[in-house]
Design a protein around this motif. Structure first.
Motif, PDB file in Angstrom:
ATOM      1  N   PHE B 187      28.631  36.871  62.389  1.00  0.00           N
ATOM      2  CA  PHE B 187      27.431  37.062  61.869  1.00  0.00           C
ATOM      3  C   PHE B 187      26.221  37.713  62.960  1.00  0.00           C
ATOM      4  O   PHE B 187      25.821  36.972  63.985  1.00  0.00           O
ATOM      5  N   TRP B 188      25.523  38.824  63.020  1.00  0.00           N
ATOM      6  CA  TRP B 188      24.385  38.855  63.685  1.00  0.00           C
ATOM      7  C   TRP B 188      23.184  38.462  62.819  1.00  0.00           C
ATOM      8  O   TRP B 188      23.386  38.147  61.516  1.00  0.00           O
ATOM      9  N   GLY B 189      21.932  38.704  63.252  1.00  0.00           N
ATOM     10  CA  GLY B 189      20.953  37.956  62.475  1.00  0.00           C
ATOM     11  C   GLY B 189      20.780  38.322  61.169  1.00  0.00           C
ATOM     12  O   GLY B 189      20.712  37.667  60.113  1.00  0.00           O
ATOM     13  N   ALA B 190      20.860  39.853  60.684  1.00  0.00           N
ATOM     14  CA  ALA B 190      20.567  40.105  59.396  1.00  0.00           C
ATOM     15  C   ALA B 190      21.593  39.477  58.425  1.00  0.00           C
ATOM     16  O   ALA B 190      21.330  38.977  57.345  1.00  0.00           O
ATOM     17  N   GLN B 191      22.982  39.464  58.832  1.00  0.00           N
ATOM     18  CA  GLN B 191      24.069  38.854  58.050  1.00  0.00           C
ATOM     19  C   GLN B 191      23.912  37.392  57.896  1.00  0.00           C
ATOM     20  O   GLN B 191      24.018  36.831  56.774  1.00  0.00           O
ATOM     21  N   ALA B 192      23.377  36.738  58.865  1.00  0.00           N
ATOM     22  CA  ALA B 192      23.031  35.212  58.978  1.00  0.00           C
ATOM     23  C   ALA B 192      21.988  35.031  57.938  1.00  0.00           C
ATOM     24  O   ALA B 192      22.100  34.179  57.196  1.00  0.00           O
ATOM     25  N   LEU B 193      21.181  35.823  57.982  1.00  0.00           N
ATOM     26  CA  LEU B 193      19.914  35.651  56.758  1.00  0.00           C
ATOM     27  C   LEU B 193      20.485  35.756  55.658  1.00  0.00           C
ATOM     28  O   LEU B 193      20.251  35.296  54.654  1.00  0.00           O
ATOM     29  N   ALA B 194      21.176  36.963  55.070  1.00  0.00           N
ATOM     30  CA  ALA B 194      21.672  37.295  53.966  1.00  0.00           C
ATOM     31  C   ALA B 194      22.659  35.759  53.597  1.00  0.00           C
ATOM     32  O   ALA B 194      22.407  35.434  52.222  1.00  0.00           O
ATOM     33  N   PHE B 195      23.513  35.353  54.562  1.00  0.00           N
ATOM     34  CA  PHE B 195      24.174  34.419  54.128  1.00  0.00           C
ATOM     35  C   PHE B 195      23.585  33.305  53.686  1.00  0.00           C
ATOM     36  O   PHE B 195      23.696  32.411  52.698  1.00  0.00           O
ATOM     37  N   ALA B 196      22.429  33.137  54.285  1.00  0.00           N
ATOM     38  CA  ALA B 196      21.521  31.688  54.272  1.00  0.00           C
ATOM     39  C   ALA B 196      20.626  31.770  52.907  1.00  0.00           C
ATOM     40  O   ALA B 196      20.174  30.842  52.431  1.00  0.00           O
ATOM     41  N   ARG B 197      20.477  33.059  52.506  1.00  0.00           N
ATOM     42  CA  ARG B 197      19.732  33.203  51.346  1.00  0.00           C
ATOM     43  C   ARG B 197      20.163  33.270  49.938  1.00  0.00           C
ATOM     44  O   ARG B 197      20.005  33.090  48.830  1.00  0.00           O
ATOM     45  N   ASP B 198      21.676  33.707  49.914  1.00  0.00           N
ATOM     46  CA  ASP B 198      22.350  33.950  48.539  1.00  0.00           C
ATOM     47  C   ASP B 198      22.747  32.660  47.893  1.00  0.00           C
ATOM     48  O   ASP B 198      23.025  31.602  48.412  1.00  0.00           O
ATOM     49  N   ARG B 199      22.135  32.980  46.644  1.00  0.00           N
ATOM     50  CA  ARG B 199      22.374  31.500  45.785  1.00  0.00           C
ATOM     51  C   ARG B 199      22.982  32.090  44.491  1.00  0.00           C
ATOM     52  O   ARG B 199      23.430  31.415  43.630  1.00  0.00           O
ATOM     53  N   HIS B 200      22.869  33.415  44.313  1.00  0.00           N
ATOM     54  CA  HIS B 200      23.361  33.981  42.979  1.00  0.00           C
ATOM     55  C   HIS B 200      24.784  34.054  42.579  1.00  0.00           C
ATOM     56  O   HIS B 200      25.362  34.041  41.691  1.00  0.00           O
ATOM     57  N   ASP B 201      25.982  33.645  43.798  1.00  0.00           N
ATOM     58  CA  ASP B 201      27.208  34.066  43.753  1.00  0.00           C
ATOM     59  C   ASP B 201      27.851  32.768  43.595  1.00  0.00           C
ATOM     60  O   ASP B 201      28.902  32.582  43.115  1.00  0.00           O
ATOM     61  N   PHE B 202      27.035  31.690  43.360  1.00  0.00           N
ATOM     62  CA  PHE B 202      27.597  30.301  43.298  1.00  0.00           C
ATOM     63  C   PHE B 202      27.153  29.377  41.847  1.00  0.00           C
ATOM     64  O   PHE B 202      25.856  29.665  41.571  1.00  0.00           O
ATOM     65  N   LEU B 203      28.016  28.662  41.239  1.00  0.00           N
ATOM     66  CA  LEU B 203      27.761  27.949  40.328  1.00  0.00           C
ATOM     67  C   LEU B 203      26.704  26.950  40.547  1.00  0.00           C
ATOM     68  O   LEU B 203      25.732  26.822  39.552  1.00  0.00           O
ATOM     69  N   GLN B 204      26.718  26.511  41.662  1.00  0.00           N
ATOM     70  CA  GLN B 204      25.645  25.181  41.794  1.00  0.00           C
ATOM     71  C   GLN B 204      24.304  25.947  42.988  1.00  0.00           C
ATOM     72  O   GLN B 204      23.803  25.543  43.655  1.00  0.00           O
ATOM     73  N   GLY B 205      24.246  27.345  42.584  1.00  0.00           N
ATOM     74  CA  GLY B 205      23.286  28.021  43.339  1.00  0.00           C
ATOM     75  C   GLY B 205      22.505  27.554  44.311  1.00  0.00           C
ATOM     76  O   GLY B 205      22.945  27.715  45.491  1.00  0.00           O
ATOM     77  N   ASP B 206      21.267  26.790  44.066  1.00  0.00           N
ATOM     78  CA  ASP B 206      20.591  26.230  45.227  1.00  0.00           C
ATOM     79  C   ASP B 206      21.204  25.346  46.086  1.00  0.00           C
ATOM     80  O   ASP B 206      21.081  25.185  47.302  1.00  0.00           O
ATOM     81  N   LEU B 207      22.029  24.429  45.522  1.00  0.00           N
ATOM     82  CA  LEU B 207      23.044  23.447  46.068  1.00  0.00           C
ATOM     83  C   LEU B 207      23.846  24.001  47.234  1.00  0.00           C
ATOM     84  O   LEU B 207      23.871  23.670  48.427  1.00  0.00           O
ATOM     85  N   THR B 208      24.673  25.013  46.725  1.00  0.00           N
ATOM     86  CA  THR B 208      25.353  25.607  47.509  1.00  0.00           C
ATOM     87  C   THR B 208      24.675  26.350  48.803  1.00  0.00           C
ATOM     88  O   THR B 208      25.068  26.395  49.878  1.00  0.00           O
ATOM     89  N   ARG B 209      23.554  27.160  48.323  1.00  0.00           N
ATOM     90  CA  ARG B 209      22.944  27.730  49.304  1.00  0.00           C
ATOM     91  C   ARG B 209      22.509  26.794  50.306  1.00  0.00           C
ATOM     92  O   ARG B 209      22.476  27.288  51.748  1.00  0.00           O
ATOM     93  N   SER B 210      21.923  25.598  50.077  1.00  0.00           N
ATOM     94  CA  SER B 210      21.618  24.869  50.888  1.00  0.00           C
ATOM     95  C   SER B 210      22.611  24.391  51.854  1.00  0.00           C
ATOM     96  O   SER B 210      22.656  24.203  53.386  1.00  0.00           O
ATOM     97  N   ALA B 211      23.995  24.175  51.516  1.00  0.00           N
ATOM     98  CA  ALA B 211      25.039  23.691  52.465  1.00  0.00           C
ATOM     99  C   ALA B 211      25.440  24.862  53.167  1.00  0.00           C
ATOM    100  O   ALA B 211      25.821  24.525  54.167  1.00  0.00           O
ATOM    101  N   ASN B 212      25.263  26.240  52.536  1.00  0.00           N
ATOM    102  CA  ASN B 212      25.399  27.341  53.438  1.00  0.00           C
ATOM    103  C   ASN B 212      24.668  27.479  54.780  1.00  0.00           C
ATOM    104  O   ASN B 212      24.839  27.513  55.627  1.00  0.00           O
ATOM    105  N   GLN B 213      23.178  27.118  54.429  1.00  0.00           N
ATOM    106  CA  GLN B 213      22.206  26.617  55.595  1.00  0.00           C
ATOM    107  C   GLN B 213      22.989  25.684  56.726  1.00  0.00           C
ATOM    108  O   GLN B 213      22.752  26.118  57.748  1.00  0.00           O
ATOM    109  N   GLY B 214      23.503  24.849  56.151  1.00  0.00           N
ATOM    110  CA  GLY B 214      23.840  23.843  57.099  1.00  0.00           C
ATOM    111  C   GLY B 214      24.859  24.378  57.883  1.00  0.00           C
ATOM    112  O   GLY B 214      25.042  24.089  58.891  1.00  0.00           O
ATOM    113  N   ARG B 215      25.869  25.267  57.067  1.00  0.00           N
ATOM    114  CA  ARG B 215      26.886  25.696  58.031  1.00  0.00           C
ATOM    115  C   ARG B 215      26.499  26.684  59.275  1.00  0.00           C
ATOM    116  O   ARG B 215      27.211  26.820  60.107  1.00  0.00           O
ATOM    117  N   LEU B 216      25.253  27.213  59.016  1.00  0.00           N
ATOM    118  CA  LEU B 216      24.550  27.900  60.055  1.00  0.00           C
ATOM    119  C   LEU B 216      24.367  27.155  61.340  1.00  0.00           C
ATOM    120  O   LEU B 216      24.515  27.584  62.226  1.00  0.00           O
TER     121      LEU B 216
END
Lengths: 267, 309
Positions: B187-216
């Motif tokens: 990921f370059w910057g814009a892709q990393a940001l998109a990865f960190a912001r997405d919550r609509h693709d997950f059943l657990q929305g905000d929780l999965t998004r927070s975990a993805n931010q940790g992955r960064l």
């Protein structure tokens, strides 16, 4: 060299009186003269043999002296008077200022820090590699003053990576063949130098006391911080020293002698 | 044998003896040389190398609150909602760490404000109120805080040469712009940001998004390890890149100490998790209720910066 017959000799050069002279061939005087000549020839031949043996022995001794005295088969050094030792000094380093904010005069400030850092590393490398005391007895205690007291003991334990360590045989000569230093200085938001990082490449070549040639290669990175008025090493993320012996230089001979070559092949 | 013949024989013998002696000496000398040469370079002494990184020492854990502001260009990043909220616990002695994420819609008590979404704390009181809110919630003393923005994250990721991220599930979200297949991506910057912001693709929305931010964070740590191994001065460069895109109460020296400490923490020594929670509704607002079981996590984390140690 064949023996030269005495002047006036009728017969060829005599060697050993293995057979009596032919009876009646010579008179008594002539027989005595013949025996005397034969004795003279004996002396000449004996002397020639002695000289030849001496020459052969001297030749062997000479070759042995030039040839390796150790099992490693390399040339021993000949002691030569050396001038007083000049302490090792790194060439002018490449200096990089790393700023987190606009910092006026960072370049000059970085140069000033680099100068002090270089001084610290000059002293350490001189003592840890180039000081003859190190060659005989390991890195002297004074070398570790380049390190922050908090890491000094740790550094001493890593002497074999940071410096020469203790070789199996003492080093007789060592000369720096290549040295390079890059220093980065990190400034804080107020423009004060916070930390320095130095990357060192150091190479030297010389001989062990037994004549074996050696090459010394050291590559290291140091993190330094200001302690009082100087900069001392507070860490070394990477440090490695290798002492190796290159293939010996073949002895030039008067004529080629069939035998194994350096690669092990027979021509 | 006639004397002349004897003399000739002796001369020949002497010559042969001399020649034999010389040849023997030469052969012996050359054999020694060749024997040494055949063995090529002889290694007399080789240190395998030493390393000592002046990382932080001691058993006392260090807690850092890492925040991501949703400020748009021109807005004060310290007075906008915190979209990304993580407590990072570091145990220097054990070379381990914990990333504990909090959903931005977590329904919590904010000192001086009352119970509302956690991200409101920054709007009202900036990072310092975020710190007080998290300290009250968890009982953990926060040592430092770090705050970045959308553009700050993009700049940092680009500045360090991008991040290699393992995307656990496919993402196709037009809101965040995340469109990634499952698997490893650089990921370059814009892709990393998109990865960190997405919550609509997950059943657990905000929780999965927070975990993805940790992955960064983990991806950044992995890159730091790789770069530091090649060139320790990388740490200086990263600090310079980060400082211009971060707000923090850390000074440069402490950041350096923390960065050097991070180089000594293996990826396997880092746990990335999100507080246990469930989605809910309060009035018209979608919120996240943090589970009561989270209190045991706080207690565990507070002790040594680690969970399940």
């Amino acid at each position: 060299m064949p023996p030269v017959p005495p002047a006036g000799s009728e017969a060829g050069p005599g060697v050993l009186e293995m057979e009596p002279a032919t009876p009646g061939a010579l008179g008594g005087r002539a027989e005595r003269m013949g025996r005397a000549r034969a004795r003279t020839r004996w002396v000449v031949v004996s002397l020639t043999l002695a000289v030849a043996t001496l020459v052969a022995l001297v030749s062997m001794w000479g070759l042995s002296a030039r040839a390796p005295t150790s099992s490693t088969g390399v040339l021993p050094s000949r002691p030569t008077p050396s001038p007083p030792r000049q302490p090792f000094v790194f060439p002018a380093p490449t200096v990089i200022a790393v700023t987190v904010a606009k910092t006026s005069g960072a370049k000059d400030a970085a140069q000033a820090v680099a100068s002090t850092v270089q001084g610290t590393l000059n002293r350490f490398y001189d003592l840890a590699f180039m000081d003859p005391r190190t060659w005989r007895a390991g890195v002297p205690a004074g070398a570790w003053e380049a390190f922050d007291p908090a890491v000094r003991a740790r550094a001493q334990a890593d002497a074999a990576s940071l410096g020469l360590g203790k070789a199996d045989a003492p080093i007789a000569t060592l000369q720096v063949t290549q040295a390079a230093l890059t220093i980065q200085v990190l400034f804080n938001a107020s423009g004060h130098p916070q930390s320095a990082q130095a990357a060192v490449m150091f190479q030297a070549a010389g001989r062990l006391a037994n004549g074996q040639p050696i090459e010394v290669t050291n590559a290291a990175t140091f993190i330094l911080r200001r302690v009082s008025s100087t900069w001392l090493i507070s860490g070394y993320p990477a440090a490695n020293t290798q002492v190796t012996s290159p293939p010996p230089i073949p002895i030039p001979g008067p004529s080629p002698v069939p035998g194994p070559t350096a690669s092990g092949a027979t021509p | 044998m006639r004397p002349r013949a004897r003399s000739a024989l002796v001369s020949v013998l002497v010559a042969v003896a001399l020649a034999a002696t010389s040849v023997t000496a030469l052969v012996l000398a050359r054999a020694r040389t060749a024997s040494a040469a055949a063995s090529d370079v002889v290694e007399i002494h080789s240190a395998h190398g030493a390393s000592f990184v002046p990382a932080l020492q001691g058993n006392k854990p260090i807690f850092i609150l890492a925040l991501g502001s949703d400020a748009r260009p021109g807005q004060d990043i310290e007075r906008q909602r915190a979209d990304s909220i993580h407590i990072i616990g570091i145990n220097p002695a054990m070379h381990r760490a914990t990333i504990l994420g909090f959903p931005r819609d977590s329904w919590v008590y904010i000192p001086g404000v009352g119970t509302t979404k956690i991200n409101t704390a920054m709007v009202v009181g900036g990072p310092s109120l975020m710190v007080r809110t998290l300290e009250r919630l968890t009982g953990i003393h926060i040592d430092f805080w770090l705050l970045t923005s959308f553009s700050g994250l993009i700049g940092m990721v680009n500045g360090i040469g991008g991040l290699t991220v393992n995307v656990p599930t496919a993402m196709h979200d037009r809101y965040s712009g995340a469109s990634f297949k499952r698997g490893t991506h650089h990921f370059w910057g814009a892709q990393a940001l998109a990865f960190a912001r997405d919550r609509h693709d997950f059943l657990q929305g905000d929780l999965t998004r927070s975990a993805n931010q940790g992955r960064l964070f983990l991806a950044a740590l992995s890159r730091l390890h790789g770069r530091f191994g090649q060139d320790p001065a990388t740490v200086f460069d990263w600090i310079a890149v980060g400082w211009q895109r971060l707000r923090t109460d850390l000074d440069v020296q402490t950041i350096l100490n923390l960065a050097l400490t991070a180089t000594q923490i293996p990826l396997s020594g880092v746990r990335n998790l999100v507080v246990p929670a469930r989605s809910g509704v309060v009035g018209p607002a979608d919120v996240v209720f943090i589970s009561a079981s989270a209190s045991s996590i706080y207690t565990d984390l507070r002790k040594d910066g680690l969970i399940g140690s």
